[in-house]
Enzyme design. Structure first.
Site, PDB file in Angstrom:
ATOM      1  N   GLY A  46       0.837  -1.193   0.000  1.00  0.00           N
ATOM      2  CA  GLY A  46       0.000   0.000   0.000  1.00  0.00           C
ATOM      3  C   GLY A  46       0.867   1.236   0.000  1.00  0.00           C
ATOM      4  N   GLN A  51       3.082  10.004   1.033  1.00  0.00           N
ATOM      5  CA  GLN A  51       4.367   9.299   1.076  1.00  0.00           C
ATOM      6  C   GLN A  51       5.250   9.623  -0.127  1.00  0.00           C
ATOM      7  OE1 GLN A  51       2.395   5.317   2.069  1.00  0.00           O
ATOM      8  NE2 GLN A  51       4.359   5.177   3.103  1.00  0.00           N
ATOM      9  N   CYS A  88       5.762  -0.020   7.225  1.00  0.00           N
ATOM     10  CA  CYS A  88       5.419   1.107   6.364  1.00  0.00           C
ATOM     11  C   CYS A  88       6.626   1.443   5.498  1.00  0.00           C
ATOM     12  CB  CYS A  88       5.058   2.310   7.232  1.00  0.00           C
ATOM     13  SG  CYS A  88       4.640   3.789   6.301  1.00  0.00           S
ATOM     14  N   LEU A  89       6.376   1.749   4.226  1.00  0.00           N
ATOM     15  CA  LEU A  89       7.480   2.097   3.325  1.00  0.00           C
ATOM     16  C   LEU A  89       8.169   3.391   3.754  1.00  0.00           C
ATOM     17  CD1 LEU A  89       5.933   1.188  -0.150  1.00  0.00           C
ATOM     18  CD2 LEU A  89       7.566  -0.136   1.197  1.00  0.00           C
ATOM     19  N   HIS A 130      -4.403   1.431   7.504  1.00  0.00           N
ATOM     20  CA  HIS A 130      -3.075   2.054   7.538  1.00  0.00           C
ATOM     21  C   HIS A 130      -2.991   3.199   6.524  1.00  0.00           C
ATOM     22  CE1 HIS A 130       1.485   1.640   7.805  1.00  0.00           C
ATOM     23  NE2 HIS A 130       1.325   2.353   6.708  1.00  0.00           N
ATOM     24  N   GLU A 131      -3.429   2.917   5.290  1.00  0.00           N
ATOM     25  CA  GLU A 131      -3.297   3.933   4.231  1.00  0.00           C
ATOM     26  C   GLU A 131      -4.239   5.113   4.475  1.00  0.00           C
ATOM     27  OE1 GLU A 131      -0.717   3.667   2.566  1.00  0.00           O
ATOM     28  OE2 GLU A 131      -0.363   1.563   2.977  1.00  0.00           O
ATOM     29  N   HIS A 134      -2.714   7.574   6.789  1.00  0.00           N
ATOM     30  CA  HIS A 134      -1.690   8.454   6.197  1.00  0.00           C
ATOM     31  C   HIS A 134      -2.315   9.755   5.707  1.00  0.00           C
ATOM     32  CE1 HIS A 134       2.170   6.425   6.147  1.00  0.00           C
ATOM     33  NE2 HIS A 134       1.668   5.315   5.644  1.00  0.00           N
TER      34      HIS A 134
HETATM   35 NI    NI Z   1       2.545   3.470   5.513  1.00  0.00          NI
END
Ligand code: NI
Length: 157
Positions: A46, A51, A88-89, A130-131, A134
């Site tokens: 995701g 991000q 998380c990226l 999660h997304e 963000h």
């Molecule tokens: Ni994330």
């Protein structure tokens, strides 16, 4: 298509609230395409627009081989709970234990600005939660139970 730079935790753009999208312009479509490329390149499941430095309410998710685009997503139903590892990226090499709903229903708009609903369980439900967070400027580390941990990586050359 292009791979964009993923912002890492500490970058204040990840703490800001994103703005709604009113129209999918060519620029937004390019953003969406680039977000998929960037997510797949990083082996993520995701990615949210902030991000990659864009404060707009769009996320991409692919937990099971199906790529979803969620524009202006809103979680409208949750059920159950699951406790497990989350990463998380924007925080590479780390993970934590987070409790999330096991089932989520989200209402969003697709790339044609048509409304739709998506239901997810397990990892998909986790990714949706999660997304969407963000877009509110929230990182999962705010929810972790215990310590943030290092992913053990096997280095093979
Ligand atoms: Ni994330």
């Amino acid at each position: 298509m292009a791979i964009r730079t993923i912002r890492v935790m500490g970058d204040e753009i990840l703490e800001k609230k994103c703005r709604e999208i009113k129209e999918v312009t060519p620029r937004i479509q390019e953003l969406i395409d680039d977000m998929f490329d960037t997510m797949y390149d990083a082996n993520g499941v995701g990615l949210a627009a902030p991000q990659v430095g864009i404060l707009k309410r769009v996320v991409v998710i692919d937990t099971d081989g199906t790529g979803y685009v969620l524009i202006n997503p809103e979680i409208i139903e949750t059920d159950g709970s699951q406790t497990g590892q989350e990463g998380c990226l924007s925080l590479p090499g780390k993970y934590g234990i987070v409790t999330r709903p096991n089932y989520v229903k989200v209402r969003a708009y697709d790339e044609n600005m048509e409304p739709f609903e998506l239901e997810g369980e397990g990892l998909l439900a986790r990714a949706i939660c999660h997304e969407c967070e963000h877009l509110e400027g929230v990182m999962y580390v705010e929810h972790i139970e215990g310590e943030l941990m290092d992913v053990e990586t096997d280095i093979e050359e």
